[in-house]
Design a protein around this motif. Structure first.
Motif, PDB file in Angstrom:
ATOM      1  N   ALA A  16      30.152  33.964  39.094  1.00  0.00           N
ATOM      2  CA  ALA A  16      30.060  35.375  38.697  1.00  0.00           C
ATOM      3  C   ALA A  16      31.407  35.874  38.196  1.00  0.00           C
ATOM      4  N   ALA A  17      32.486  35.474  38.876  1.00  0.00           N
ATOM      5  CA  ALA A  17      33.822  35.897  38.457  1.00  0.00           C
ATOM      6  C   ALA A  17      34.186  35.306  37.092  1.00  0.00           C
ATOM      7  N   VAL A  18      33.876  34.013  36.900  1.00  0.00           N
ATOM      8  CA  VAL A  18      34.150  33.375  35.608  1.00  0.00           C
ATOM      9  C   VAL A  18      33.343  34.050  34.504  1.00  0.00           C
ATOM     10  N   LEU A  30      33.346  37.530  29.905  1.00  0.00           N
ATOM     11  CA  LEU A  30      32.635  38.660  29.326  1.00  0.00           C
ATOM     12  C   LEU A  30      33.616  39.777  28.975  1.00  0.00           C
ATOM     13  N   ILE A  31      34.617  39.969  29.808  1.00  0.00           N
ATOM     14  CA  ILE A  31      35.653  40.976  29.526  1.00  0.00           C
ATOM     15  C   ILE A  31      36.369  40.638  28.220  1.00  0.00           C
ATOM     16  N   ASN A  41      35.047  45.972  36.743  1.00  0.00           N
ATOM     17  CA  ASN A  41      34.752  46.275  38.145  1.00  0.00           C
ATOM     18  C   ASN A  41      33.917  45.170  38.798  1.00  0.00           C
ATOM     19  N   ARG A  42      32.949  44.638  38.060  1.00  0.00           N
ATOM     20  CA  ARG A  42      32.157  43.523  38.597  1.00  0.00           C
ATOM     21  C   ARG A  42      33.026  42.288  38.809  1.00  0.00           C
ATOM     22  N   TYR A  43      34.019  42.111  37.947  1.00  0.00           N
ATOM     23  CA  TYR A  43      34.967  41.009  38.119  1.00  0.00           C
ATOM     24  C   TYR A  43      35.767  41.188  39.410  1.00  0.00           C
ATOM     25  N   LYS A  77      43.875  36.158  49.273  1.00  0.00           N
ATOM     26  CA  LYS A  77      43.783  37.119  48.182  1.00  0.00           C
ATOM     27  C   LYS A  77      43.731  36.371  46.858  1.00  0.00           C
ATOM     28  N   ILE A  78      42.582  36.344  46.211  1.00  0.00           N
ATOM     29  CA  ILE A  78      42.400  35.669  44.921  1.00  0.00           C
ATOM     30  C   ILE A  78      42.297  36.731  43.836  1.00  0.00           C
ATOM     31  N   ASP A  79      43.148  36.623  42.814  1.00  0.00           N
ATOM     32  CA  ASP A  79      43.164  37.642  41.763  1.00  0.00           C
ATOM     33  C   ASP A  79      42.763  37.114  40.405  1.00  0.00           C
ATOM     34  N   SER A  80      42.461  35.820  40.298  1.00  0.00           N
ATOM     35  CA  SER A  80      41.998  35.273  39.021  1.00  0.00           C
ATOM     36  C   SER A  80      41.294  33.946  39.267  1.00  0.00           C
ATOM     37  N   VAL A  81      40.504  33.535  38.291  1.00  0.00           N
ATOM     38  CA  VAL A  81      39.774  32.273  38.395  1.00  0.00           C
ATOM     39  C   VAL A  81      40.027  31.443  37.144  1.00  0.00           C
ATOM     40  N   GLU A  82      39.777  30.158  37.269  1.00  0.00           N
ATOM     41  CA  GLU A  82      39.986  29.208  36.188  1.00  0.00           C
ATOM     42  C   GLU A  82      38.637  28.740  35.639  1.00  0.00           C
TER      43      GLU A  82
END
Length: 439
Positions: A147-149, A154-155, A205-207, A221-226
């Motif tokens: 979902a995060a990816v 999408l952003i 916001n969904r991200y 604390k994760i602030d980004s994904v690969e």
């Protein structure tokens, strides 16, 4: 140097960009996993406790008894020189005793071996339950990560569409100032621009929500994904065979069946006699040194055996045996039902994976067509051969096509991972080493 190290640790705690493999590794700190591991350790100790029944028991005892009156017997018969009713002391008033006693259950009707087997099976089942807790947590992490990816890409896609729309708006505004377009065209692009900004905010916001879920499950604390790892070709028959053989929750139910058999053996043990051996080194005395009381022998050392056989217990043993047999039958039926369920889950996941493969290819073809059409309409608009409505629809269609491809790729990997996790953890973890775009 130490200050630099502390600063690095602080930065790592405050923010952390994570690959899926790293997120899976971090999930070992999740309380649900830690709780399951501690539970497995507890059952390992209980197994050691059960094994102690196979060993002899060595007990040391020491105590003292202080009588209120002297221990005597009254002579009622005729004894030379003693009148009838004469009291004669037979033991010291204060008595100390000490013993070192060794006992060994020579035969218990197989009760000890049944208890050890049951404890061993329960220990293994707790370990499998910990693996299944990991499997379920991995499913949640994959869902949040994909979902995060999806939102991250999408952003980017929506920002690209927003930038294109902004350029179109600037161009339309220039046409309007020159009197070459109507206000309605400018307003339509402006409305579309506001809608895109709202969609972009929603995606961001969904991200953040997906990252928050990941942070919760990984305790970091994760602030980004690969990018997601690559997928491999799936085959239904090997997946099903491996799942029925290796899946931890299915193995745990098999162990429940074996545990019930151990309980049957334990209940049957009451039909046999129990035999125990003992030996002791013991002394008594009227003082702490245990040097005799002056009346009886101070050495009370002994050895012997004891046989115990229950003749009737009010049908208790038979009821216990029947209860254990019924429990085993229930576990066997549950195993059969669960086996069918696992096979069905694998089949459904495989079909979903195949469907998403085709959907991804369709999305790729669609995005190619939409982007080509967008370029065509963009050129026409700049030469006033297309109006604002056509341009807005073209840009929106391209954005929707990109979003569809992003969603299809993420859903494909989620379905792929779900199919692997429905087999076992090892099958899934072996695929995390290969990173890159989904092929």
């Amino acid at each position: 140097m130490k200050r630099f190290g502390y600063l690095w640790i602080l930065v790592a705690v405050v923010s952390f960009g994570s690959t899926l493999e790293e997120a899976i590794e971090l999930s070992e700190q999740n309380p649900s996993i830690q709780a399951a591991m501690q539970k497995a350790k507890a059952y390992a100790h209980l197994h050691d406790t059960a094994k102690s029944g196979n060993y002899p028991s060595l007990d040391l005892s020491y105590g003292a008894t202080y009588l209120n009156e002297d221990p005597v017997v009254y002579l009622q018969g005729s004894f030379p020189g003693l009148p009838p009713g004469t009291a004669m002391q037979i033991q010291a008033k204060n008595l100390y005793s000490g013993a070192l006693k060794l006992t060994y259950p020579l035969f218990t009707g197989f009760a000890v071996s049944a208890q050890i087997d049951e404890a061993k099976l329960r220990m293994h089942r707790a370990s499998l339950e910990a693996d299944d807790a990991r499997r379920n947590l991995y499913l949640g992490i994959v869902q949040a990560y994909t979902a995060a990816v999806t939102m991250k890409h999408l952003i980017t896609s929506q920002q690209k569409a927003l930038d294109a729309t902004q350029k179109s708006y600037d161009k339309a505004e220039g046409f309007f100032e020159l009197g070459m377009s109507s206000p309605s065209e400018l307003y339509r692009i402006e409305a579309n621009l506001h809608a895109m900004k709202a969609q972009l905010i929603e995606a961001k916001n969904r991200y953040k929500i997906a990252l928050s879920q990941l942070s919760l499950m990984t305790r970091t604390k994760i602030d980004s994904v690969e990018p997601l790892p690559k997928t491999r070709t799936l085959s239904l028959e090997p997946l099903t065979q491996q799942a029925l053989l290796n899946r931890p929750d299915l193995q745990a139910i098999r162990l429940i069946v074996k545990e019930q058999q151990s309980r049957i053996d334990l209940a049957k043990s009451s039909h046999y006699p129990s035999v125990g051996l003992f030996a002791q080194a013991a002394r008594i005395g009227d003082g702490p040194e245990l040097d005799g009381d002056g009346y009886t022998n101070k050495d009370r050392s002994a050895a012997g055996f004891q046989i115990n056989y229950n003749i009737f217990s009010g049908f208790k043993s038979q009821s216990q045996i029947e209860a254990a047999r019924t429990g085993k039958l229930s576990a066997e039926l549950m195993l059969q039902s669960y086996t069918d369920r696992v096979a069905t889950e694998i089949h459904e996941s495989y079909l979903t994976y195949q469907s998403l493969l085709n959907r991804r290819e369709a999305a790729k073809a669609q995005i190619k067509a939409q982007e080509s059409y967008e370029k065509l309409v963009q050129g026409q608009f700049e030469n006033q051969l297309a109006d604002a409505d056509q341009l807005s629809r073209a840009i929106s269609s391209s954005g929707m096509a990109r979003a569809a491809l992003i969603t299809a790729e993420a859903r494909l990997y989620a379905a792929y991972s779900r199919a692997l996790l429905q087999v076992d953890n090892g099958t899934f973890l072996s695929t995390l080493k290969q990173y890159g775009e989904i092929k």
